[in-house]
Design a protein around this motif. Structure first.
Motif, PDB file in Angstrom:
ATOM      1  N   SER A   1     -21.420  19.517   1.383  1.00  0.00           N
ATOM      2  CA  SER A   1     -22.589  20.356   1.643  1.00  0.00           C
ATOM      3  C   SER A   1     -23.787  19.972   0.786  1.00  0.00           C
ATOM      4  O   SER A   1     -24.927  20.283   1.148  1.00  0.00           O
ATOM      5  N   VAL A   2     -23.574  19.294  -0.344  1.00  0.00           N
ATOM      6  CA  VAL A   2     -24.697  18.895  -1.205  1.00  0.00           C
ATOM      7  C   VAL A   2     -24.944  17.392  -1.198  1.00  0.00           C
ATOM      8  O   VAL A   2     -25.956  16.930  -1.727  1.00  0.00           O
ATOM      9  N   GLY A   3     -24.057  16.623  -0.585  1.00  0.00           N
ATOM     10  CA  GLY A   3     -24.263  15.179  -0.524  1.00  0.00           C
ATOM     11  C   GLY A   3     -25.626  14.792   0.027  1.00  0.00           C
ATOM     12  O   GLY A   3     -26.298  13.898  -0.510  1.00  0.00           O
ATOM     13  N   PRO A   4     -26.113  15.460   1.102  1.00  0.00           N
ATOM     14  CA  PRO A   4     -27.430  15.111   1.647  1.00  0.00           C
ATOM     15  C   PRO A   4     -28.604  15.467   0.748  1.00  0.00           C
ATOM     16  O   PRO A   4     -29.749  15.204   1.117  1.00  0.00           O
TER      17      PRO A   4
ATOM     18  N   GLU B   1     -19.323  14.932  -7.258  1.00  0.00           N
ATOM     19  CA  GLU B   1     -20.652  14.341  -7.132  1.00  0.00           C
ATOM     20  C   GLU B   1     -21.707  15.388  -6.781  1.00  0.00           C
ATOM     21  O   GLU B   1     -21.426  16.407  -6.155  1.00  0.00           O
ATOM     22  N   ALA B   2     -22.943  15.093  -7.204  1.00  0.00           N
ATOM     23  CA  ALA B   2     -24.137  15.864  -6.815  1.00  0.00           C
ATOM     24  C   ALA B   2     -24.001  17.354  -7.120  1.00  0.00           C
ATOM     25  O   ALA B   2     -24.291  18.198  -6.287  1.00  0.00           O
ATOM     26  N   GLN B   3     -23.584  17.655  -8.328  1.00  0.00           N
ATOM     27  CA  GLN B   3     -23.417  19.054  -8.738  1.00  0.00           C
ATOM     28  C   GLN B   3     -24.669  19.499  -9.496  1.00  0.00           C
ATOM     29  O   GLN B   3     -24.817  19.260 -10.697  1.00  0.00           O
ATOM     30  N   TRP B   4     -25.565  20.150  -8.771  1.00  0.00           N
ATOM     31  CA  TRP B   4     -26.863  20.521  -9.320  1.00  0.00           C
ATOM     32  C   TRP B   4     -26.745  21.727 -10.263  1.00  0.00           C
ATOM     33  O   TRP B   4     -26.134  22.740  -9.924  1.00  0.00           O
ATOM     34  N   GLU B   5     -27.356  21.593 -11.419  1.00  0.00           N
ATOM     35  CA  GLU B   5     -27.466  22.691 -12.381  1.00  0.00           C
ATOM     36  C   GLU B   5     -28.937  23.078 -12.485  1.00  0.00           C
ATOM     37  O   GLU B   5     -29.806  22.208 -12.589  1.00  0.00           O
ATOM     38  N   SER B   6     -29.232  24.372 -12.451  1.00  0.00           N
ATOM     39  CA  SER B   6     -30.614  24.823 -12.566  1.00  0.00           C
ATOM     40  C   SER B   6     -30.775  25.693 -13.802  1.00  0.00           C
ATOM     41  O   SER B   6     -29.913  26.523 -14.114  1.00  0.00           O
ATOM     42  N   ARG B   7     -31.875  25.487 -14.505  1.00  0.00           N
ATOM     43  CA  ARG B   7     -32.188  26.268 -15.712  1.00  0.00           C
ATOM     44  C   ARG B   7     -33.673  26.105 -16.012  1.00  0.00           C
ATOM     45  O   ARG B   7     -34.291  25.112 -15.630  1.00  0.00           O
TER      46      ARG B   7
ATOM     47  N   LEU C   1     -28.000  25.290  -3.393  1.00  0.00           N
ATOM     48  CA  LEU C   1     -27.183  24.105  -3.635  1.00  0.00           C
ATOM     49  C   LEU C   1     -25.880  24.546  -4.302  1.00  0.00           C
ATOM     50  O   LEU C   1     -25.856  24.897  -5.480  1.00  0.00           O
ATOM     51  N   ASP C   2     -24.802  24.510  -3.532  1.00  0.00           N
ATOM     52  CA  ASP C   2     -23.542  25.041  -4.060  1.00  0.00           C
ATOM     53  C   ASP C   2     -22.911  24.076  -5.052  1.00  0.00           C
ATOM     54  O   ASP C   2     -23.324  22.914  -5.183  1.00  0.00           O
ATOM     55  N   ARG C   3     -21.885  24.574  -5.731  1.00  0.00           N
ATOM     56  CA  ARG C   3     -21.132  23.768  -6.688  1.00  0.00           C
ATOM     57  C   ARG C   3     -19.646  23.908  -6.393  1.00  0.00           C
ATOM     58  O   ARG C   3     -19.217  24.770  -5.626  1.00  0.00           O
ATOM     59  N   LEU C   4     -18.849  23.069  -7.027  1.00  0.00           N
ATOM     60  CA  LEU C   4     -17.415  23.087  -6.802  1.00  0.00           C
ATOM     61  C   LEU C   4     -16.843  24.489  -6.981  1.00  0.00           C
ATOM     62  O   LEU C   4     -17.194  25.199  -7.929  1.00  0.00           O
ATOM     63  N   ASP C   5     -15.967  24.855  -6.054  1.00  0.00           N
ATOM     64  CA  ASP C   5     -15.197  26.097  -6.114  1.00  0.00           C
ATOM     65  C   ASP C   5     -16.007  27.349  -5.811  1.00  0.00           C
ATOM     66  O   ASP C   5     -15.503  28.464  -5.986  1.00  0.00           O
ATOM     67  N   ASP C   6     -17.260  27.202  -5.357  1.00  0.00           N
ATOM     68  CA  ASP C   6     -17.965  28.368  -4.845  1.00  0.00           C
ATOM     69  C   ASP C   6     -17.187  28.929  -3.658  1.00  0.00           C
ATOM     70  O   ASP C   6     -16.640  28.176  -2.839  1.00  0.00           O
TER      71      ASP C   6
END
Length: 702
Positions: free
Chosen positions: A539-542, A167-173, A619-624
């Motif tokens: 860590s990104v849920g909030p 959940e809540a996996q932010w991608e930036s571009r 905003l971290d992502r899985l497996d960072d």
């Protein structure tokens, strides 16, 4: 030209009524477009509305330049003073199609976020078909000091992908990398590109592919826009360029026809109200924007004691009983939960069936095999231990092999093409039907008044598809009206049982929208079973749910070490603790570490609803490998730092943005010989002796 201006301590909006009586949005907080030419201001429309049979002046498939949306003319406006802000209403009309549109802008004193929605009324004598209507339309987003085609490279779009257990996996571009570009001929005669950046959700998991949120940060002007759509089901937003390729449009809405199979017939005299959305622009980066959104989410949420006191919940499911509860195996878990300081004890799924239960649910009666002395005895045992008891429920479904499934008429269920919709061996109830709501009332009454529960974990594990055909103008119309009926039913339950806590769960976080969370006090954020990845999600849920509503599992393993317990506890200690695991099978030392974490949590938990989230590492992502998340209060920070998998033992966390560090203490675990930390130039430097470690710090700021 005439101006309409409204402002509070935190938000400002300004509109111009142009010479042709079109209404232009020329200022949203720091984003000021008043210097645009008269021709450009014609593009700054405040409502998109497309009626069937009317011309659509767009290029490609974007939802810009609709009819009569582009033709609406000013009729009136009003500003209402409220206790914590203001409400601006602007009424526009179109004489050709005989519609009256009212735009609502709710501004708050303590947040830069504005809540907006729209109603449309058919004032004519013929039916009108509504294909699309925006809840919020703005042209010139993030462009106050950055006009022209640079917006495609200066603007970074943050999109929160959402998947089961991810959940809540932010991608930036950049917008350019997202596919939105401008067209020109040697810098002359710019034209719109026909492209759009489109983010949609279909079916009844509101977060099935994306969280209903977004952020756009202009790295040139240091301005960020942030938004959310408050829909329990389908929704849509898009970014696209304007008529001349030099202005950026954003359109936020609930469901619409092209992307969501929604179409609404509006009979003479009838009105339709859109899904509510929230939008704001702030000076600063993604973090500043999310902090304003956090303030807003707290403002619209139903006041409740649960979000003030943050009781610790033990739930028997995750990496523990996993849906196999019995009177015998619950007792040692209840004893352990009481010993470590939990406040609630929840019996999760399975209490209503002798064995396999997935396709037979629907009656919600206790299994005599699992609870031979009646489930009331186990619930009383929970109360005798000083804990509030809870039960799991999935009220919107009936299993295809449920004893009652074939006794119920088809109009209780979602239907398409004359058939009941079956999803994962379940039928889906339609809450527009008053008999369905009466049935659901009886189930909740039994749990609360007969069994004595004070907490319900309300789960939701299937989806409806695009909607239902019964008594609806379109499949999507049926879904939207069901969702609204369910929310009204939920309101009635909270009114009847004001002290009842109902957890919002949808296979974890698959519907964490604020149509639901303005009502529910707590959200199950994920079903992730890997404690390392659970840390990434914690860590990104909030970023999508307020910290005090964001429930994260802590589930120490039967076979593990101290660091695994500490990592599990840190995952949950800056949000809501959802404790689980076979605590009765942990050795005494590891159980003491769980109890220590809960004891420390209770020293500051009532501060959490007043603090704002921070992400010093982004905003971290899985497996960072390394990531951090914290809460900022008045001259203090609580900061969690995690080291997942990886070989780098040292990490630096810059805290310069938040003030000058006066002191720093590691508060969990208290005793530690495996990690080191020091501060230099407002930067926290940590050294963890191995991977899979986490620590919690308290920092005093000058």
């Amino acid at each position: 030209m005439k101006n309409i201006a409204v402002d509070t301590d935190s938000a400002q909006m300004e509109f111009e009524i142009l010479d042709n009586q079109h209404v232009a949005l020329v200022k949203m907080n720091q984003n000021d477009l008043k210097s645009l030419s008269d021709a450009q201001k014609q593009e700054l429309i405040i409502t998109e509305l497309q009626i069937t049979g009317e011309n659509f002046h767009h290029k490609g498939i974007n939802l810009v330049n609709s009819t009569p949306g582009s033709d609406l003319k000013y009729a009136s406006h009003n500003v209402e003073e409220l206790s914590n802000g203001k409400l601006l209403t602007i009424v526009t009309e179109d004489s050709n199609t005989n519609v009256t549109v009212t735009n609502y802008y709710r501004l708050y004193d303590s947040s830069a976020i504005v809540r907006t929605w729209v109603t449309v009324k058919n004032t004519g004598s013929k039916d009108l078909g509504i294909e699309y209507i925006s809840s919020y339309a703005m042209t010139g987003i993030n462009q106050g000091g950055d006009m022209g085609n640079n917006y495609v490279t200066h603007n970074v779009l943050y999109t929160p992908h959402n998947k089961w257990q991810a959940e809540a996996q932010w991608e930036s571009r950049t917008l350019k990398d997202a596919g939105l570009d401008w067209w020109s001929n040697g810098g002359q005669n710019q034209r719109n590109s026909s492209q759009r950046v489109s983010v949609n959700n279909n079916s009844s998991w509101s977060c099935s592919e994306y969280s209903p949120n977004g952020i756009l940060t202009n790295t040139h002007t240091n301005m960020s826009a942030v938004w959310q759509i408050e829909s329990k089901g389908a929704w849509h937003y898009e970014l696209t360029d304007g008529n001349n390729g030099d202005l950026l449009n954003i359109r936020l809405s609930g469901p619409e026809e092209f992307d969501n199979n929604w179409w609404k017939n509006l009979a003479p005299g009838e009105s339709f109200e859109t899904t509510k959305v929230a939008f704001g622009q702030v000076e600063g980066d993604f973090e500043d924007a999310l902090q304003q959104m956090t303030k807003y989410r707290r403002l619209i949420r139903k006041p409740n004691e649960d979000d003030k006191k943050l009781p610790v919940i033990f739930n028997d499911y995750m990496n523990a009983l996993m849906g196999d509860p019995t009177e015998e195996n619950e007792r040692p878990l209840i004893d352990a939960a009481e010993k470590i300081g939990c406040d609630y004890f929840v019996v999760d799924c399975g209490w209503y069936a002798d064995g396999y239960w997935w396709d037979s649910v629907g009656e919600w009666l206790p299994s005599k095999k699992r609870f031979p002395n009646g489930i009331e005895k186990t619930i009383q045992y929970i109360r005798d231990k000083g804990l509030t008891p809870g039960l799991w429920l999935e009220i919107e479904v009936i299993g295809i092999n449920s004893p009652i499934a074939n006794k119920l008429p088809d109009d209780w269920f979602f239907m398409r093409h004359g058939k009941r919709i079956i999803d994962c061996d379940r039928y889906h109830l339609d809450f527009r039907n008053p008999e369905v709501r009466a049935f659901a009332d009886k189930v909740v009454k039994r749990l609360v008044e007969e069994y004595g529960v004070g907490y319900i974990k309300m789960d939701y594990n299937i989806t409806t598809g695009i909607g239902t055909e019964i008594d609806s103008d379109s499949f999507g119309d049926g879904l939207l009206e069901h969702n609204r009926a369910y929310l009204k039913w939920l309101d009635s339950i909270f009114a009847r049982y004001p002290d009842l806590v109902i957890e919002n769960c949808g296979s974890g976080g698959m519907r964490h929208d604020y149509a639901m969370l303005q009502r529910h006090s707590i959200q199950s954020m994920t079903d992730q079973t890997d404690y390392l990845r659970n840390g990434n999600i914690a860590s990104v849920g909030p970023s999508v749910v307020t910290p005090e509503q964001c429930a994260i599992w802590s589930y120490p393993l039967k076979q593990g070490d101290d660091e695994e317990v500490i990592f599990n506890m840190v995952n949950a200690m800056l949000v809501r603790i959802h404790q689980s695991g076979f605590l009765n099978k942990l050795d005494e030392h590891r159980l003491d570490l769980v109890a220590e974490g809960i004891k420390v949590y209770k020293t500051y938990r009532e501060k959490i609803p007043e603090m704002l989230p921070i992400w010093p590492d982004g905003l971290d992502r899985l497996d960072d490998e390394w990531f951090s998340y914290g809460l900022k209060g008045d001259h203090e920070l609580y900061l969690a730092v995690w080291h997942g998998k990886g070989d780098q033992p040292e990490h630096e966390v810059s805290l310069e943005k938040y003030g000058n560090i006066q002191s720093i203490d590691q508060i969990y675990p208290e005793k530690d010989g495996k990690s080191k930390f020091n501060v230099e130039n407002n930067t926290l430097k940590v050294n963890f002796s191995k991977p899979k470690m986490a620590r919690l710090y308290h920092i005093t700021l000058g």
